[in-house]
Design a protein around this motif. Structure first.
Motif, mmCIF file in Angstrom:
data_model
loop_
_atom_site.group_PDB
_atom_site.id
_atom_site.type_symbol
_atom_site.label_atom_id
_atom_site.label_comp_id
_atom_site.label_asym_id
_atom_site.label_seq_id
_atom_site.Cartn_x
_atom_site.Cartn_y
_atom_site.Cartn_z
ATOM 1 N N MET A 2 -6.536 -12.140 -11.136
ATOM 2 C CA MET A 2 -7.743 -12.845 -10.740
ATOM 3 C C MET A 2 -7.808 -12.899 -9.219
ATOM 4 S SD MET A 2 -8.932 -13.955 -13.773
ATOM 5 C CE MET A 2 -9.778 -15.534 -13.729
ATOM 6 N N VAL A 29 -12.330 -14.834 -10.485
ATOM 7 C CA VAL A 29 -12.952 -13.772 -11.281
ATOM 8 C C VAL A 29 -11.964 -12.629 -11.416
ATOM 9 C CG1 VAL A 29 -15.289 -14.397 -10.578
ATOM 10 C CG2 VAL A 29 -13.998 -12.725 -9.235
ATOM 11 N N LYS A 38 -12.593 -15.848 -16.529
ATOM 12 C CA LYS A 38 -13.194 -16.402 -15.316
ATOM 13 C C LYS A 38 -13.049 -17.913 -15.347
ATOM 14 C CE LYS A 38 -16.776 -12.853 -14.782
ATOM 15 N NZ LYS A 38 -18.215 -12.579 -14.743
#
Length: 208
Positions: A2, A29, A38
């Motif tokens: 992420m 994200v 997310k």
């Protein structure tokens, strides 16, 4: 993997959030386009709670209808949760710890992902309410994050972080051959699936 993405352009153009609607935001994200996980957490300014809620609901719907996304993530996006928790509005998809659902039907996939998101929502609510106290980052935590960041897409996030004290003591003694008295702080991350070998062990030895 992420990455954080909370600049005003992203917040406005992608999430539909005007800068005047919030005074704090945290966004993670996927670094790879085929990922769906997310996490978006926004603290609305006074009088803008509904604006933020509506924007994240619209973002959720747009993600479901986006035909450019990987088909394999459709059920994950359908299970996304938008929730108001305390003074915050959150959008979340957490699928990494669910496991392989390729062999089950779409309805079961959606429900499984929705249940996982509900668990995370409850955990966040417990943190926001003060029911769960978050331990401040240690120097070892900061070091771990810098190491993982350096690996980028080559470090796989399917690891289990061992934090249970009884388990840690057993793992230290039986697997690593380290006496618990030798350690002030430790982070152990090992694969959750045997096909992966990514392992990270950081130890802060006690004096001497």
């Amino acid at each position: 993997d992420m990455q954080m993405q909370s600049d005003e352009v992203y917040m406005k153009d992608t999430l539909g959030l005007d800068a005047s609607w919030y005074d704090a935001a945290y966004v993670e994200v996927p670094m790879m386009s085929f990922g769906a996980d997310k996490f978006i957490m926004v603290h609305p300014t006074e009088g803008n709670l509904e604006n933020v809620q509506n924007a994240l609901e619209a973002y959720k719907q747009a993600q479901i209808e986006d035909t450019h996304q990987y088909p394999s993530t459709m059920t994950q996006r359908q299970a996304a949760v938008v929730a108001t928790i305390g003074d915050y509005v959150c959008y979340m998809i957490f699928t990494g710890f669910v496991g392989d659902l390729w062999e089950v039907d779409e309805a079961t996939q959606i429900q499984t992902y929705a249940d996982a998101n509900e668990q995370v929502k409850q955990m966040i609510a417990a943190v926001v309410s003060g029911e769960i106290t978050v331990t401040p980052w240690t120097e070892l935590d900061k070091m771990r994050n810098e190491i993982v960041k350096g690996y980028g897409n080559t470090y796989y996030p399917n690891v289990k972080v061992h934090q249970d004290e009884a388990y840690l003591e057993t793992y230290l003694k039986d697997v690593l051959k380290i006496d618990a008295a030798w350690v002030d702080d430790i982070i152990i991350e090992v694969p959750m699936i045997s096909a992966n070998v990514d392992t990270l062990i950081l130890v802060d030895p006690s004096e001497g």
